[in-house]
Enzyme design. Structure first.
Site, PDB file in Angstrom:
ATOM      1  N   VAL A  67     -10.113  -0.740  -4.830  1.00  0.00           N
ATOM      2  CA  VAL A  67      -9.001  -1.458  -4.384  1.00  0.00           C
ATOM      3  C   VAL A  67      -9.375  -2.718  -3.652  1.00  0.00           C
ATOM      4  O   VAL A  67      -8.813  -3.816  -4.131  1.00  0.00           O
ATOM      5  CB  VAL A  67      -8.167  -0.647  -3.568  1.00  0.00           C
ATOM      6  CG1 VAL A  67      -6.766  -1.382  -3.302  1.00  0.00           C
ATOM      7  CG2 VAL A  67      -7.644   0.586  -4.309  1.00  0.00           C
ATOM      8  N   ARG A  70      -8.495 -10.834   0.111  1.00  0.00           N
ATOM      9  CA  ARG A  70      -6.804 -10.523   0.197  1.00  0.00           C
ATOM     10  C   ARG A  70      -6.189 -12.038  -0.286  1.00  0.00           C
ATOM     11  O   ARG A  70      -5.259 -12.485   0.523  1.00  0.00           O
ATOM     12  CB  ARG A  70      -6.477 -10.286   1.623  1.00  0.00           C
ATOM     13  CG  ARG A  70      -7.387  -8.870   1.913  1.00  0.00           C
ATOM     14  CD  ARG A  70      -6.655  -8.052   3.055  1.00  0.00           C
ATOM     15  NE  ARG A  70      -5.649  -7.285   2.814  1.00  0.00           N
ATOM     16  CZ  ARG A  70      -5.071  -6.786   3.760  1.00  0.00           C
ATOM     17  NH1 ARG A  70      -5.494  -6.743   4.976  1.00  0.00           N
ATOM     18  NH2 ARG A  70      -4.166  -5.939   3.336  1.00  0.00           N
ATOM     19  N   LYS A  81       3.074   3.220   9.109  1.00  0.00           N
ATOM     20  CA  LYS A  81       3.104   1.722   9.468  1.00  0.00           C
ATOM     21  C   LYS A  81       3.293   0.707   8.266  1.00  0.00           C
ATOM     22  O   LYS A  81       4.152   0.009   8.621  1.00  0.00           O
ATOM     23  CB  LYS A  81       1.775   1.585  10.130  1.00  0.00           C
ATOM     24  CG  LYS A  81       1.290  -0.046   9.995  1.00  0.00           C
ATOM     25  CD  LYS A  81      -0.270  -0.034  10.424  1.00  0.00           C
ATOM     26  CE  LYS A  81      -1.128  -0.380   9.583  1.00  0.00           C
ATOM     27  NZ  LYS A  81      -1.081  -1.537   8.693  1.00  0.00           N
ATOM     28  N   ASN A  82       2.917   1.285   6.974  1.00  0.00           N
ATOM     29  CA  ASN A  82       2.926   0.275   5.983  1.00  0.00           C
ATOM     30  C   ASN A  82       4.372   0.466   5.282  1.00  0.00           C
ATOM     31  O   ASN A  82       4.681  -0.342   4.383  1.00  0.00           O
ATOM     32  CB  ASN A  82       2.125   0.698   4.912  1.00  0.00           C
ATOM     33  CG  ASN A  82       0.630   0.291   5.579  1.00  0.00           C
ATOM     34  OD1 ASN A  82       0.674  -0.665   6.585  1.00  0.00           O
ATOM     35  ND2 ASN A  82      -0.411   0.445   4.928  1.00  0.00           N
ATOM     36  N   CYS A 108     -10.309 -11.305   5.219  1.00  0.00           N
ATOM     37  CA  CYS A 108     -10.690 -10.579   6.356  1.00  0.00           C
ATOM     38  C   CYS A 108     -11.769  -9.882   5.756  1.00  0.00           C
ATOM     39  O   CYS A 108     -12.369  -9.994   4.613  1.00  0.00           O
ATOM     40  CB  CYS A 108      -9.423  -9.605   6.708  1.00  0.00           C
ATOM     41  SG  CYS A 108      -9.145  -8.564   5.540  1.00  0.00           S
ATOM     42  N   ARG A 122      -0.760  -9.695   7.794  1.00  0.00           N
ATOM     43  CA  ARG A 122      -0.212  -9.851   6.501  1.00  0.00           C
ATOM     44  C   ARG A 122       1.020  -9.883   6.089  1.00  0.00           C
ATOM     45  O   ARG A 122       1.667 -10.467   5.270  1.00  0.00           O
ATOM     46  CB  ARG A 122      -0.777  -8.829   5.323  1.00  0.00           C
ATOM     47  CG  ARG A 122      -2.370  -8.644   5.668  1.00  0.00           C
ATOM     48  CD  ARG A 122      -3.329  -9.874   5.220  1.00  0.00           C
ATOM     49  NE  ARG A 122      -2.998 -10.087   3.880  1.00  0.00           N
ATOM     50  CZ  ARG A 122      -3.796 -11.278   3.517  1.00  0.00           C
ATOM     51  NH1 ARG A 122      -4.499 -11.908   4.232  1.00  0.00           N
ATOM     52  NH2 ARG A 122      -3.470 -11.621   2.477  1.00  0.00           N
ATOM     53  N   ARG A 124      -3.472  -1.372  16.053  1.00  0.00           N
ATOM     54  CA  ARG A 124      -2.657  -2.048  15.194  1.00  0.00           C
ATOM     55  C   ARG A 124      -1.957  -0.997  14.289  1.00  0.00           C
ATOM     56  O   ARG A 124      -0.844  -1.205  13.965  1.00  0.00           O
ATOM     57  CB  ARG A 124      -3.602  -2.772  14.130  1.00  0.00           C
ATOM     58  CG  ARG A 124      -3.671  -4.225  14.612  1.00  0.00           C
ATOM     59  CD  ARG A 124      -4.365  -5.121  13.572  1.00  0.00           C
ATOM     60  NE  ARG A 124      -3.580  -4.605  12.102  1.00  0.00           N
ATOM     61  CZ  ARG A 124      -3.936  -4.852  10.962  1.00  0.00           C
ATOM     62  NH1 ARG A 124      -5.454  -5.121  10.796  1.00  0.00           N
ATOM     63  NH2 ARG A 124      -3.343  -4.513  10.006  1.00  0.00           N
ATOM     64  N   ASP A 173      -7.184   3.544   2.048  1.00  0.00           N
ATOM     65  CA  ASP A 173      -7.018   3.607   3.499  1.00  0.00           C
ATOM     66  C   ASP A 173      -7.715   5.141   4.016  1.00  0.00           C
ATOM     67  O   ASP A 173      -7.822   5.195   5.203  1.00  0.00           O
ATOM     68  CB  ASP A 173      -5.800   3.419   4.057  1.00  0.00           C
ATOM     69  CG  ASP A 173      -5.389   2.060   3.528  1.00  0.00           C
ATOM     70  OD1 ASP A 173      -5.844   1.165   4.281  1.00  0.00           O
ATOM     71  OD2 ASP A 173      -4.735   1.926   2.525  1.00  0.00           O
TER      72      ASP A 173
HETATM   73  N1  EPU Z   1      -4.250  -8.754  -4.598  1.00  0.00           N
HETATM   74  C1  EPU Z   1      -4.575  -9.811  -5.193  1.00  0.00           C
HETATM   75  N2  EPU Z   1      -3.665 -10.929  -5.327  1.00  0.00           N
HETATM   76  C2  EPU Z   1      -2.483 -10.546  -4.565  1.00  0.00           C
HETATM   77  C3  EPU Z   1      -2.305  -9.626  -3.990  1.00  0.00           C
HETATM   78  C4  EPU Z   1      -3.203  -8.628  -3.926  1.00  0.00           C
HETATM   79  O1  EPU Z   1      -5.601 -10.085  -5.889  1.00  0.00           O
HETATM   80  O2  EPU Z   1      -1.514 -11.689  -4.413  1.00  0.00           O
HETATM   81  C5  EPU Z   1      -5.283  -7.722  -4.673  1.00  0.00           C
HETATM   82  C6  EPU Z   1      -6.035  -7.805  -3.482  1.00  0.00           C
HETATM   83  O3  EPU Z   1      -7.149  -8.587  -2.829  1.00  0.00           O
HETATM   84  C7  EPU Z   1      -6.422  -6.202  -3.547  1.00  0.00           C
HETATM   85  C8  EPU Z   1      -5.500  -5.624  -4.425  1.00  0.00           C
HETATM   86  O4  EPU Z   1      -5.065  -6.370  -4.885  1.00  0.00           O
HETATM   87  O5  EPU Z   1      -7.807  -6.254  -4.126  1.00  0.00           O
HETATM   88  C9  EPU Z   1      -4.691  -4.533  -3.598  1.00  0.00           C
HETATM   89  O6  EPU Z   1      -3.944  -5.049  -2.678  1.00  0.00           O
HETATM   90  P1  EPU Z   1      -2.376  -4.744  -1.999  1.00  0.00           P
HETATM   91  O7  EPU Z   1      -1.437  -6.091  -2.289  1.00  0.00           O
HETATM   92  O8  EPU Z   1      -1.817  -3.572  -2.914  1.00  0.00           O
HETATM   93  O9  EPU Z   1      -2.586  -4.603  -0.590  1.00  0.00           O
HETATM   94  P2  EPU Z   1      -1.546  -5.413   0.628  1.00  0.00           P
HETATM   95  O10 EPU Z   1      -0.142  -5.030   0.269  1.00  0.00           O
HETATM   96  O11 EPU Z   1      -2.210  -6.505   1.122  1.00  0.00           O
HETATM   97  C10 EPU Z   1      -1.156  -2.652   1.598  1.00  0.00           C
HETATM   98  C11 EPU Z   1      -1.607  -2.132   2.936  1.00  0.00           C
HETATM   99  C12 EPU Z   1      -2.985  -1.723   3.090  1.00  0.00           C
HETATM  100  C13 EPU Z   1      -3.397  -0.963   1.947  1.00  0.00           C
HETATM  101  C14 EPU Z   1      -2.951  -1.567   0.515  1.00  0.00           C
HETATM  102  C15 EPU Z   1      -3.255  -0.609  -0.605  1.00  0.00           C
HETATM  103  C16 EPU Z   1       0.268  -3.168   4.201  1.00  0.00           C
HETATM  104  C17 EPU Z   1       0.630  -3.871   5.615  1.00  0.00           C
HETATM  105  N3  EPU Z   1      -1.005  -2.884   3.792  1.00  0.00           N
HETATM  106  O12 EPU Z   1      -1.771  -4.023   1.624  1.00  0.00           O
HETATM  107  O13 EPU Z   1      -3.028  -1.331   4.236  1.00  0.00           O
HETATM  108  O14 EPU Z   1      -4.807  -0.696   2.040  1.00  0.00           O
HETATM  109  O15 EPU Z   1      -1.602  -1.819   0.498  1.00  0.00           O
HETATM  110  O16 EPU Z   1      -2.682   0.579  -0.595  1.00  0.00           O
HETATM  111  O17 EPU Z   1       0.961  -2.354   3.709  1.00  0.00           O
HETATM  112  C18 EPU Z   1      -4.152  -0.753   6.375  1.00  0.00           C
HETATM  113  O18 EPU Z   1      -3.235   0.114   6.567  1.00  0.00           O
HETATM  114  O19 EPU Z   1      -5.415  -0.504   7.173  1.00  0.00           O
HETATM  115  C19 EPU Z   1      -4.188  -1.495   5.038  1.00  0.00           C
HETATM  116  C20 EPU Z   1      -5.146  -2.354   5.030  1.00  0.00           C
END
Ligand code: EPU
Length: 446
Positions: A341, A131, A28-29, A126, A102, A427, A319
Site C-alpha cells: 500500500v 502520498r 480515527k479514520n 511523509c 492529510r 495523533r 496499519d
Molecule cells: N495514492 C496516490 N494518489 C492519490 C491518493 C493516494 O497515488 O491521490 C496512493 C498513496 O500514495 C498510497 C495508496 O494510494 O500508496 C493508498 O493511499 P490512500 O489514499 O488509500 O490512503 P489515505 O487515504 O491517504 C488512509 C488512512 C491511512 C491508511 C490508508 C490505507 C486516514 C486519515 N488515513 O490514508 O491511515 O494507512 O488510508 O488504509 O484515513 C494511519 O492511520 O496511520 C494512516 C496512515
C-alpha cells in the site's frame, strides 16, 4: 539522539507482558471524515464516541476556522458540530493549523458546495511514502473544479458548479474515494465511481451521508453510485470502533507475551487480522454484545512464522503491519511481510534491528502478487528471522504506527529504552501512556 521537541521523550522499561483491559473508541479514520461531512449539512450534527486524539483536534480547529461551531455534547465523547455559519478562512491560519495532517484535502468538495472556494495547504510527503494527491485533483477537476496552484497551496473554485461524473480510480485509494463521496453527494446529477475503496470506514462514512439525506449505492466489484441531492441535513452517528488500535493492542499482547481484553473491538471489521493472529499462534476469545470485545493472548508456546501481504480491504491493513512485525520477531522461522500500500513503510525495521531483531528488507515483491512498487527501487518487502531476543535502545519515532511498534518492541526488550517523539502516537491512540500504565507497563517521562 534528539528530536526538535526535547521533552517529547518516554523511558520504557522492558520485559513487561501487557495484561488487563483497554477500550477502543470510534475509528480515527472515520471520525475525522465524519467531522468534515458535517460541513455539508444545513443543521447540527452529533458524533458520538469521539476519541481524544490529536487528529480530531486538528480537524476541529480547521472546522472552527471555517465558522463551524464545535462543542462537546452531553454524553462523554460526543461532539456537536454546527455548520450554519460557514465562512472563508484565512489562508495563513489554515497553513499553520493543518500541520502535517492529510485531512485538509477532504474539505474541498464540502467547501466548494458551501462557499464556492477551497484552499488546500501544501500537504507534502511523509515517512511512509510520497502520498500524492493526484487522484483527488483529477476527480475534483472532473466534477468541474478549477485548481490554481500557488506557492502557499492550492486555491480551488467551481465557476460552473459541480456536476456528477464517471471516474475510475487507478488504485482503490481511501482518501480519493472519500473525496468523491463528499463531493458527489451535493453535485448536480449522478456520479459513478469505479475501483473505489470499500474499507469499513468508507462504508461507515456512507452511512453518515445516508443519514444526512444522500443517495448512495454500493455495487459489487468496487463500484459506488451517488445520486446528487439538493440539500443535506445534520446527522447523529456512532462510529465503528477503531480496528487499527484494536489490532495494535492484539499484536502488543503477542509481542510482549501478554493477555489483553480489547473492549469495543469488533470481529467483523478485523477478520483478516484475526486469521493472521491465529496462524502465528496467538489465542483469541471473541465476546459479542454491546459491551463486547476481543481477548488477545499469548499461549505460552512458541509462535509460528507466517507470510503476509498488506492490501486494501478486505486484505491485511497496512496499519496492522508494524505491530505485527514486532510480534513476528518472536516467531520461529522466517516470516515475510510484503507491503503493497505504501512504498516506504518498512523504514522503522532498522530500529528493530538495532534492538536485536533480524529483519532484512528487499526491493523485490516477496509476496504472491507483484505490486506497484516491485520495479521501483523501494524496499517494501521484509524477511523477519525469529525468534530473536530484543534489547533496549534509543529510538526516534518516524510516524504514528511505527511509533506504537517501537514502544511495544521496547516493552518486549531487555532493559530500558528511550523513545523520542512519542507525541506522534497521540495523533491516533487515545490516552496512550495512561492505557499502557494501566496494563502494567513501566514507563516514565524522564
Ligand atoms: N495514492 C496516490 N494518489 C492519490 C491518493 C493516494 O497515488 O491521490 C496512493 C498513496 O500514495 C498510497 C495508496 O494510494 O500508496 C493508498 O493511499 P490512500 O489514499 O488509500 O490512503 P489515505 O487515504 O491517504 C488512509 C488512512 C491511512 C491508511 C490508508 C490505507 C486516514 C486519515 N488515513 O490514508 O491511515 O494507512 O488510508 O488504509 O484515513 C494511519 O492511520 O496511520 C494512516 C496512515
Amino acid at each position: 539522539m534528539t528530536t526538535d521537541r526535547p521533552n517529547d521523550v518516554l523511558r520504557v522499561y522492558g520485559n513487561t507482558p501487557l495484561r488487563g483491559e483497554v477500550r477502543v473508541r470510534g475509528a480515527k479514520n472515520l471520525v475525522s471524515k465524519a467531522m468534515v461531512a458535517a460541513l455539508l449539512g444545513n443543521t447540527r450534527s452529533h458524533l458520538y464516541d469521539v476519541p481524544r486524539i490529536r487528529d480530531v483536534e486538528v480537524v476541529r480547529g480547521l472546522l472552527e476556522l471555517h465558522g463551524v461551531r464545535v462543542t462537546d455534547g452531553a454524553e462523554p465523547g460526543e461532539l456537536v458540530l454546527d455548520p450554519t455559519n460557514v465562512e472563508r478562512a484565512n489562508v495563513d491560519e489554515i497553513n499553520v493549523h493543518a500541520g502535517s495532517s492529510r485531512i485538509p484535502i477532504l474539505f474541498c468538495g464540502p467547501l466548494l458546495h458551501r462557499l464556492g472556494h477551497a484552499f488546500i495547504p501544501d500537504l507534502g510527503g511523509c515517512h511512509i511514502g510520497d502520498r500524492p494527491i493526484d487522484f483527488h485533483l483529477a476527480a475534483l477537476r472532473q466534477f468541474g473544479a478549477v485548481v490554481d496552484k500557488t506557492p502557499q497551496g492550492m486555491h480551488i473554485t467551481a465557476p460552473n458548479g459541480l456536476q456528477g461524473t464517471k471516474f475510475e480510480l487507478p488504485y482503490p485509494s481511501v482518501g480519493a474515494t472519500e473525496q468523491v463521496l463528499l463531493t458527489a453527494v451535493l453535485a448536480d446529477g449522478v456520479t459513478e465511481l469505479r475501483n473505489a475503496a470499500v474499507e469499513p470506514e468508507i462504508i461507515d462514512l456512507i452511512c453518515v451521508l445516508q443519514k444526512m439525506g444522500a443517495i448512495i449505492t454500493v455495487h459489487t466489484d468496487r463500484v459506488i453510485e451517488i445520486e446528487g441531492v439538493k440539500r443535506l441535513e445534520g446527522y447523529r452517528h456512532r462510529p465503528i470502533p477503531d480496528r487499527i488500535e484494536a489490532a495494535s493492542w492484539g499484536a502488543a499482547a503477542l509481542a510482549t507475551g501478554g493477555d489483553l481484553f480489547v473492549r469495543g473491538a469488533r470481529q467483523a471489521d478485523m477478520m483478516t487480522f484475526l486469521n493472521v493472529f491465529r496462524s502465528v499462534g496467538g489465542q483469541l476469545e471473541i465476546h459479542d454484545g454491546p459491551d463486547g470485545g476481543i481477548r488477545f493472548y499469548h499461549p505460552g508456546d512458541e509462535l509460528r512464522a507466517v507470510a503476509i501481504e498488506t492490501d486494501v480491504h478486505p486484505g491485511f491493513m497496512t496499519d496492522w503491519q508494524q505491530p505485527m512485525v514486532v510480534a513476528l520477531t518472536q516467531a520461529r522461522g522466517l516470516s515475510i511481510m510484503h507491503e503493497t500500500v505504501y512504498e516506504r513503510r518498512l523504514g522503522y525495521t532498522e530500529a528493530l534491528n538495532q534492538m536485536g531483531a533480524t529483519i532484512q528488507t528487499y526491493r523485490e515483491c516477496l509476496g504472491g502478487t507483484p505490486c506497484r512498487f516491485g520495479r521501483r527501487n523501494f524496499r517494501h518487502s521484509a524477511v523477519i528471522a525469529g525468534p530473536t531476543k530484543l534489547h533496549a535502545t534509543d529510538v526516534v519515532i518516524p510516524d504514528l504506527r511505527a511509533g506504537f511498534a517501537h514502544v511495544i518492541a521496547a516493552l518486549a526488550a531487555e532493559g530500558c529504552s528511550t523513545v523520542y517523539g512519542v507525541s506522534l502516537i497521540n495523533r491516533g491512540y487515545e490516552d496512550f501512556e495512561a492505557k499502557l500504565a494501566g496494563l502494567g507497563a513501566h514507563i516514565e517521562r524522564p
